[in-house]
Every structure is written in C-alpha cells, then in structure tokens.
Design an enzyme around this catalytic site. Structure first.
Site, PDB file in Angstrom:
ATOM      1  N   ASN A 269     -59.967  35.064  72.822  1.00 57.68           N
ATOM      2  CA  ASN A 269     -60.080  33.710  72.278  1.00 57.68           C
ATOM      3  C   ASN A 269     -58.978  33.528  71.245  1.00 57.68           C
ATOM      4  O   ASN A 269     -59.065  34.038  70.135  1.00 57.68           O
ATOM      5  CB  ASN A 269     -61.460  33.521  71.630  1.00 57.68           C
ATOM      6  CG  ASN A 269     -61.587  32.143  70.986  1.00 57.68           C
ATOM      7  OD1 ASN A 269     -60.778  31.244  71.253  1.00 57.68           O
ATOM      8  ND2 ASN A 269     -62.593  31.969  70.151  1.00 57.68           N
TER       9      ASN A 269
ATOM     10  N   HIS B  28     -69.225  27.969  70.558  1.00 60.68           N
ATOM     11  CA  HIS B  28     -68.614  28.907  69.602  1.00 60.68           C
ATOM     12  C   HIS B  28     -69.025  28.499  68.176  1.00 60.68           C
ATOM     13  O   HIS B  28     -69.111  27.313  67.865  1.00 60.68           O
ATOM     14  CB  HIS B  28     -67.088  28.901  69.749  1.00 60.68           C
ATOM     15  CG  HIS B  28     -66.451  30.028  68.993  1.00 60.68           C
ATOM     16  ND1 HIS B  28     -66.216  29.963  67.640  1.00 60.68           N
ATOM     17  CD2 HIS B  28     -66.034  31.250  69.391  1.00 60.68           C
ATOM     18  CE1 HIS B  28     -65.664  31.110  67.239  1.00 60.68           C
ATOM     19  NE2 HIS B  28     -65.543  31.914  68.294  1.00 60.68           N
TER      20      HIS B  28
ATOM     21  N   GLY C 109     -64.488  37.278  62.548  1.00 59.03           N
ATOM     22  CA  GLY C 109     -63.326  37.139  61.668  1.00 59.03           C
ATOM     23  C   GLY C 109     -63.474  37.817  60.318  1.00 59.03           C
ATOM     24  O   GLY C 109     -62.685  37.575  59.410  1.00 59.03           O
TER      25      GLY C 109
ATOM     26  N   SER D  28     -65.382  40.629  65.386  1.00 58.09           N
ATOM     27  CA  SER D  28     -64.539  41.701  64.823  1.00 58.09           C
ATOM     28  C   SER D  28     -64.375  42.895  65.759  1.00 58.09           C
ATOM     29  O   SER D  28     -64.332  44.044  65.309  1.00 58.09           O
ATOM     30  CB  SER D  28     -65.074  42.145  63.456  1.00 58.09           C
ATOM     31  OG  SER D  28     -64.945  41.084  62.532  1.00 58.09           O
TER      32      SER D  28
ATOM     33  N   GLU E  44     -72.523  36.597  69.597  1.00 51.63           N
ATOM     34  CA  GLU E  44     -71.540  36.664  68.517  1.00 51.63           C
ATOM     35  C   GLU E  44     -72.225  36.371  67.185  1.00 51.63           C
ATOM     36  O   GLU E  44     -72.355  35.191  66.799  1.00 51.63           O
ATOM     37  CB  GLU E  44     -70.449  35.620  68.734  1.00 51.63           C
ATOM     38  CG  GLU E  44     -69.666  35.783  70.005  1.00 51.63           C
ATOM     39  CD  GLU E  44     -68.257  35.248  69.848  1.00 51.63           C
ATOM     40  OE1 GLU E  44     -67.325  36.052  69.868  1.00 51.63           O
ATOM     41  OE2 GLU E  44     -68.101  34.025  69.673  1.00 51.63           O
TER      42      GLU E  44
ATOM     43  N   GLU F  40     -67.462  28.394  65.472  1.00 52.20           N
ATOM     44  CA  GLU F  40     -66.538  27.518  64.735  1.00 52.20           C
ATOM     45  C   GLU F  40     -66.741  26.055  65.139  1.00 52.20           C
ATOM     46  O   GLU F  40     -66.579  25.146  64.329  1.00 52.20           O
ATOM     47  CB  GLU F  40     -65.086  27.982  64.965  1.00 52.20           C
ATOM     48  CG  GLU F  40     -64.799  29.240  64.161  1.00 52.20           C
ATOM     49  CD  GLU F  40     -63.782  30.176  64.790  1.00 52.20           C
ATOM     50  OE1 GLU F  40     -63.005  29.740  65.641  1.00 52.20           O
ATOM     51  OE2 GLU F  40     -63.791  31.366  64.410  1.00 52.20           O
TER      52      GLU F  40
ATOM     53  N   LYS G  41     -58.073  30.867  69.776  1.00 51.85           N
ATOM     54  CA  LYS G  41     -58.345  29.808  68.781  1.00 51.85           C
ATOM     55  C   LYS G  41     -57.107  28.882  68.673  1.00 51.85           C
ATOM     56  O   LYS G  41     -56.519  28.570  69.691  1.00 51.85           O
ATOM     57  CB  LYS G  41     -58.746  30.418  67.445  1.00 51.85           C
ATOM     58  CG  LYS G  41     -59.837  31.480  67.608  1.00 51.85           C
ATOM     59  CD  LYS G  41     -60.460  31.914  66.332  1.00 51.85           C
ATOM     60  CE  LYS G  41     -61.411  33.065  66.608  1.00 51.85           C
ATOM     61  NZ  LYS G  41     -62.339  33.320  65.538  1.00 51.85           N
TER      62      LYS G  41
END
Ligand code: PEP
Length: 250
Positions: free
Chosen positions: A9, A94, A169, A209, A163, A96, A11
């Site tokens: 991904n 996701h 991150g 991560s 996730e 985010e 991003k």
C-alpha cells in the site's frame, strides 16, 4: 490455499511516475517466489502506467473507489473505471480513510458493494484503534456492517486485512500470535455469517508495521494468508526481503 498474498500500500507516494516505474522494474528484476500473489496499490494516477509495465507478475489494487457508479461526482473514480484500467483489487475501509477522511461504516458498505458489482476483489481493512480495545466486539461490528447485504456467492471476492490501527505506521507491530488469534476470530465471525466452508477459504492478512525483520513471522502462520505492507513497501530492498520471506513457506 497455499498462496500467500503480499500487498504494497503505497498510500500517497511516490511523488513522480518515474519513481513508481523504477520501483516496479526493481521488483520485476528479481526472481519472485512462485507461491505468492503480489499486489501493488499505487495512487490512482500511476495505475495505468504500472498496468502497462507490470506484466502478469504483479496485480494492481486501487486505494479507494466511489460508491457511485457514474455521473456528477467531481473527483471520484468509479469501479468500472478501475476495472477497465486492468485493476483487480481495491482496498476499502483502511483506517486512514475511516479516521482521517471520515468514512463511515455505511460508506464502506456502499463502496464494498460497488466494487463487488463490477468484479473487483475487495481487500477489506478492519482493526481496533487501541491495544486494550475489545477486539471481538469491534471486529464483529466492522465485518457485519461492511458486509451488510452481501450474499454468500460474493464472498469469494473478499480478502480481509486485519490491521490494528495502533500498529499502522508506528513501528510497533502486533505479535504474530496475537495476529493469528485475531485471524481465528475473523474466521469465526465469517463462519457465523456465511458458513464454515467460506470462512476457511477466506484469505486473511496481517497489516501494521510489517518489516523485513518481522514479515516471516506473520507469513509463516498457517491461519494468516499474507501481509499488507505500508511504509516498508516504499523501500525497494526492504520490500524485496518481505516478498522473499514468503519463499520460505514454499
Ligand atoms: C497500511 O497502510 O495498511 C500499513 C499497514 O502501514 P504500515 O505498514 O506502514 O504500518
């Protein structure tokens, strides 16, 4: 099911098409393990370029999709546009998009149905926000609302990425044992909704991560079908090491 799935991904990276192309060429120059499905989710603007340069070894995922089919939706990209570009997958839910862009469960459900309707395989991302959250409650609720109105025949076009938001991150990956427990929980929830057979076939990935140092631990777990990789998928040598970690399971 023996194939492990590795998803990059990217991003909102990289900033130039040249960099995107060089990255993909770097991967294609490697001998890739036969037992993996390698998927890259680049920004929309690079999908066409990568499609023309990836051959059959790398599949493409979009990072987003409109819930609408067509029409007056400025800035949106439809499922059919993605399909016509040669995209096979789309990431939906996701963290985010949930927490920064404010996507609700209702929007996630609409997007998921729009993707399935055009034949895209959905990579549904779910996960708790905090380490001490009640994951059974949160994962059940996220799965049920995302899949509301989705019938059993469509489930074969679904991948779930577990996730935990606290791991994305941050450099703080979950343990592979915890990730496996979460994957078992997800299978149980899917089994209750759609039956045991579908639940055991469902690919479940871990994301949060993942790095060249821990990828093998997650990928080696029998109940985990691969990894969704963010940050480490932008560094060519790290990502190649992650891909090769799957080889050990061949
Ligand atoms: C992600 O973006 O889905 C992700 C897992 O990111 P990272 O690997 O950087 O934690």
């Amino acid at each position: 099911m023996t194939k492990k799935i590795i998803i990059a991904n990217w991003k909102m990276n990289p900033q130039t098409a040249d960099e995107a192309l060089r990255f993909v060429q770097g991967i294609l120059a490697q001998r890739l393990p036969k037992n993996i499905e390698l998927i890259i989710a680049p920004p929309f603007v690079y999908l066409d370029l990568l499609k023309k340069n990836c051959g059959k070894k790398i599949k493409l995922a979009a990072q987003n999709i409109s819930w609408a089919e067509r029409g007056a939706y400025t800035g949106e990209i439809s499922g059919l546009m993605l399909k016509n570009l040669g995209c096979d997958y789309v990431i939906i839910g996701h963290s985010e998009r949930r927490h920064i862009m404010g996507e609700t469960e209702e929007i996630i459900n609409l997007k998921l149905k729009a993707a399935l309707k055009v034949g895209l395989t959905v990579i549904l991302a779910i996960g708790e926000k905090e380490q001490n959250d009640d994951i059974l409650k949160i994962l059940s609720q996220q799965i049920k609302s995302a899949l509301e109105g989705v019938n059993v025949s469509e489930i074969s076009h679904l991948i779930i990425a577990y996730e935990p938001v606290w791991a994305i991150g941050t450099g703080l990956a979950d343990t592979s044992d915890n990730a496996l427990s979460a994957a078992l929980l997800i299978r149980k929830i899917i089994s209750r909704l759609y039956g045991q057979e579908w639940a055991s076939d469902l690919p479940i990935l871990y994301g949060g991560s993942v790095s060249e140092n821990n990828a093998a631990d997650f990928i080696a777990q029998n109940g985990i079908n691969g990894a969704l990789v963010g940050g480490a998928s932008l560094e060519l040598q790290s990502f190649i090491k992650i891909i090769k970690a799957a080889e050990k399971n061949e």
